[in-house]
Design a protein around this motif. Structure first.
Motif, PDB file in Angstrom:
ATOM      1  N   GLU A   1      11.069 -11.904  -8.074  1.00 57.45           N
ATOM      2  CA  GLU A   1      11.578 -11.029  -8.993  1.00 57.45           C
ATOM      3  C   GLU A   1      11.840  -9.633  -8.352  1.00 57.45           C
ATOM      4  OE1 GLU A   1       8.692 -12.763 -10.130  1.00 57.45           O
ATOM      5  OE2 GLU A   1       9.959 -13.998 -11.536  1.00 57.45           O
ATOM      6  N   LEU A   2      11.102  -9.484  -7.322  1.00 58.16           N
ATOM      7  CA  LEU A   2      11.214  -8.319  -6.589  1.00 58.16           C
ATOM      8  C   LEU A   2      10.931  -8.553  -5.119  1.00 58.16           C
ATOM      9  CD1 LEU A   2      11.323  -5.041  -6.815  1.00 58.16           C
ATOM     10  CD2 LEU A   2       8.774  -5.027  -7.015  1.00 58.16           C
ATOM     11  N   ASP A   3      11.836  -8.478  -4.076  1.00 53.90           N
ATOM     12  CA  ASP A   3      11.770  -8.929  -2.644  1.00 53.90           C
ATOM     13  C   ASP A   3      10.952  -7.780  -2.105  1.00 53.90           C
ATOM     14  OD1 ASP A   3      13.578  -6.951  -1.924  1.00 53.90           O
ATOM     15  OD2 ASP A   3      15.114  -8.345  -1.632  1.00 53.90           O
ATOM     16  N   ARG A   4      10.442  -7.994  -0.884  1.00 54.52           N
ATOM     17  CA  ARG A   4       9.505  -7.001  -0.345  1.00 54.52           C
ATOM     18  C   ARG A   4      10.323  -5.625   0.033  1.00 54.52           C
ATOM     19  NH1 ARG A   4       4.692  -7.513   2.122  1.00 54.52           N
ATOM     20  NH2 ARG A   4       4.376  -5.970   3.948  1.00 54.52           N
ATOM     21  N   ARG A   5      11.745  -5.660   0.498  1.00 51.36           N
ATOM     22  CA  ARG A   5      12.397  -4.514   0.841  1.00 51.36           C
ATOM     23  C   ARG A   5      12.432  -3.618  -0.369  1.00 51.36           C
ATOM     24  NH1 ARG A   5      12.924  -1.271   4.560  1.00 51.36           N
ATOM     25  NH2 ARG A   5      13.290  -2.699   6.009  1.00 51.36           N
ATOM     26  N   ALA A   6      12.812  -4.090  -1.338  1.00 53.08           N
ATOM     27  CA  ALA A   6      12.763  -3.452  -2.901  1.00 53.08           C
ATOM     28  C   ALA A   6      11.752  -3.052  -3.325  1.00 53.08           C
ATOM     29  CB  ALA A   6      13.467  -4.329  -3.968  1.00 53.08           C
TER      30      ALA A   6
ATOM     31  N   VAL B   1      -3.011   0.299   4.691  1.00 52.36           N
ATOM     32  CA  VAL B   1      -3.591  -0.976   4.308  1.00 52.36           C
ATOM     33  C   VAL B   1      -3.325  -1.160   2.935  1.00 52.36           C
ATOM     34  CG1 VAL B   1      -5.841  -2.138   3.874  1.00 52.36           C
ATOM     35  CG2 VAL B   1      -5.384  -1.094   6.148  1.00 52.36           C
ATOM     36  N   LEU B   2      -3.631   0.063   2.123  1.00 52.47           N
ATOM     37  CA  LEU B   2      -3.375  -0.307   0.574  1.00 52.47           C
ATOM     38  C   LEU B   2      -2.044  -0.491   0.172  1.00 52.47           C
ATOM     39  CD1 LEU B   2      -5.803   2.970  -0.580  1.00 52.47           C
ATOM     40  CD2 LEU B   2      -6.263   0.184  -1.193  1.00 52.47           C
ATOM     41  N   SER B   3      -1.120   0.187   0.836  1.00 54.56           N
ATOM     42  CA  SER B   3       0.253  -0.167   0.635  1.00 54.56           C
ATOM     43  C   SER B   3       0.740  -1.560   0.956  1.00 54.56           C
ATOM     44  CB  SER B   3       1.143   0.891   1.526  1.00 54.56           C
ATOM     45  OG  SER B   3       0.888   2.189   1.097  1.00 54.56           O
ATOM     46  N   ARG B   4       0.168  -2.119   2.044  1.00 52.30           N
ATOM     47  CA  ARG B   4       0.614  -3.551   2.386  1.00 52.30           C
ATOM     48  C   ARG B   4      -0.048  -4.335   1.303  1.00 52.30           C
ATOM     49  NH1 ARG B   4       2.702  -4.087   7.481  1.00 52.30           N
ATOM     50  NH2 ARG B   4       2.314  -2.223   8.798  1.00 52.30           N
ATOM     51  N   GLN B   5      -1.402  -4.008   0.583  1.00 54.66           N
ATOM     52  CA  GLN B   5      -1.924  -4.897  -0.181  1.00 54.66           C
ATOM     53  C   GLN B   5      -1.064  -4.683  -1.462  1.00 54.66           C
ATOM     54  OE1 GLN B   5      -5.981  -3.208  -0.629  1.00 54.66           O
ATOM     55  NE2 GLN B   5      -6.605  -4.233   1.102  1.00 54.66           N
ATOM     56  N   TRP B   6      -0.628  -3.468  -1.908  1.00 56.73           N
ATOM     57  CA  TRP B   6       0.250  -3.241  -3.114  1.00 56.73           C
ATOM     58  C   TRP B   6       1.503  -4.267  -2.982  1.00 56.73           C
ATOM     59  CZ3 TRP B   6       5.091  -1.508  -4.320  1.00 56.73           C
ATOM     60  CH2 TRP B   6       5.370  -1.052  -5.749  1.00 56.73           C
ATOM     61  N   LEU B   7       2.361  -4.285  -1.735  1.00 54.27           N
ATOM     62  CA  LEU B   7       3.523  -4.919  -1.333  1.00 54.27           C
ATOM     63  C   LEU B   7       3.228  -6.391  -1.573  1.00 54.27           C
ATOM     64  CD1 LEU B   7       4.932  -2.714   1.656  1.00 54.27           C
ATOM     65  CD2 LEU B   7       5.853  -3.073  -0.532  1.00 54.27           C
ATOM     66  N   GLU B   8       2.124  -6.946  -1.124  1.00 56.92           N
ATOM     67  CA  GLU B   8       1.887  -8.267  -1.356  1.00 56.92           C
ATOM     68  C   GLU B   8       1.750  -8.729  -2.523  1.00 56.92           C
ATOM     69  OE1 GLU B   8      -1.371  -9.277   1.535  1.00 56.92           O
ATOM     70  OE2 GLU B   8      -0.547  -8.549   3.020  1.00 56.92           O
ATOM     71  N   ARG B   9       0.893  -7.835  -3.469  1.00 61.07           N
ATOM     72  CA  ARG B   9       0.691  -8.171  -4.736  1.00 61.07           C
ATOM     73  C   ARG B   9       2.130  -8.082  -5.768  1.00 61.07           C
ATOM     74  NH1 ARG B   9      -4.422  -5.690  -7.421  1.00 61.07           N
ATOM     75  NH2 ARG B   9      -5.117  -6.622  -5.923  1.00 61.07           N
TER      76      ARG B   9
ATOM     77  N   LEU C   1       8.153   1.634  -3.615  1.00 59.09           N
ATOM     78  CA  LEU C   1       6.814   2.298  -3.277  1.00 59.09           C
ATOM     79  C   LEU C   1       7.075   3.775  -2.746  1.00 59.09           C
ATOM     80  CD1 LEU C   1       3.742   2.108  -2.930  1.00 59.09           C
ATOM     81  CD2 LEU C   1       4.283   1.194  -0.818  1.00 59.09           C
ATOM     82  N   LEU C   2       7.749   3.652  -1.720  1.00 63.55           N
ATOM     83  CA  LEU C   2       8.213   5.070  -0.888  1.00 63.55           C
ATOM     84  C   LEU C   2       8.811   6.043  -2.198  1.00 63.55           C
ATOM     85  CD1 LEU C   2       9.295   3.730   2.361  1.00 63.55           C
ATOM     86  CD2 LEU C   2       6.880   4.758   1.733  1.00 63.55           C
ATOM     87  N   THR C   3       9.594   5.623  -2.990  1.00 59.93           N
ATOM     88  CA  THR C   3      10.289   6.624  -3.936  1.00 59.93           C
ATOM     89  C   THR C   3       9.394   7.107  -4.873  1.00 59.93           C
ATOM     90  OG1 THR C   3      12.461   5.433  -3.706  1.00 59.93           O
ATOM     91  CG2 THR C   3      12.112   6.766  -5.470  1.00 59.93           C
ATOM     92  N   THR C   4       8.419   6.241  -5.460  1.00 58.75           N
ATOM     93  CA  THR C   4       7.397   6.756  -6.295  1.00 58.75           C
ATOM     94  C   THR C   4       6.422   7.560  -5.758  1.00 58.75           C
ATOM     95  OG1 THR C   4       7.662   4.239  -7.360  1.00 58.75           O
ATOM     96  CG2 THR C   4       5.836   5.892  -7.925  1.00 58.75           C
ATOM     97  N   LEU C   5       6.030   7.251  -4.636  1.00 58.83           N
ATOM     98  CA  LEU C   5       5.090   8.176  -3.771  1.00 58.83           C
ATOM     99  C   LEU C   5       6.001   9.532  -3.717  1.00 58.83           C
ATOM    100  CD1 LEU C   5       3.349   6.015  -1.304  1.00 58.83           C
ATOM    101  CD2 LEU C   5       2.258   7.120  -3.184  1.00 58.83           C
TER     102      LEU C   5
END
Length: 102
Positions: free
Chosen positions: A75-80, A62-70, A85-89
């Motif tokens: 400038e930054l598409d959803r896939r990027a 849920v938090l990841s989805r919220q972060w992606l939406e925000r 997110l995954l690389t940073t984690l």
């Protein structure tokens, strides 16, 4: 074509063949790896640990989805954003993983 990360649709489980698997958001089954040599008691403990993490995994999702939406947008598409997110984690958590015994 470069490999794209697959988001798990549910927490991992051991299948009938003893392989650790999960279903991706694309509907396909992914095999994480074979079950290490273990007795039935060890397998039961691992399964209980996985089950105990299901609620926390759902919260992380849920938090990841919220972060992606925000952060997703022109400038930054959803896939990027997902790759970021995954690389940073992965990078953040790599330093905390215990060294594997060889």
């Amino acid at each position: 074509m470069e490999d794209q990360p697959i988001t798990p649709h549910a927490g991992p489980i051991f299948d009938a063949d003893g392989l650790l698997t999960y279903i991706g958001d694309d509907g396909r089954r992914y095999v994480v790896g074979p079950l290490p040599e273990a007795d039935e008691t060890s397998v039961d403990r691992v399964m209980e640990l996985l089950r105990s993490g299901n609620t926390l995994f759902a919260e992380i999702e849920v938090l990841s989805r919220q972060w992606l939406e925000r952060v997703s947008g022109l400038e930054l598409d959803r896939r990027a954003a997902l790759v970021l997110l995954l690389t940073t984690l992965e990078t953040a958590l790599e330093g905390e993983a215990p060294e594997a015994d060889d």
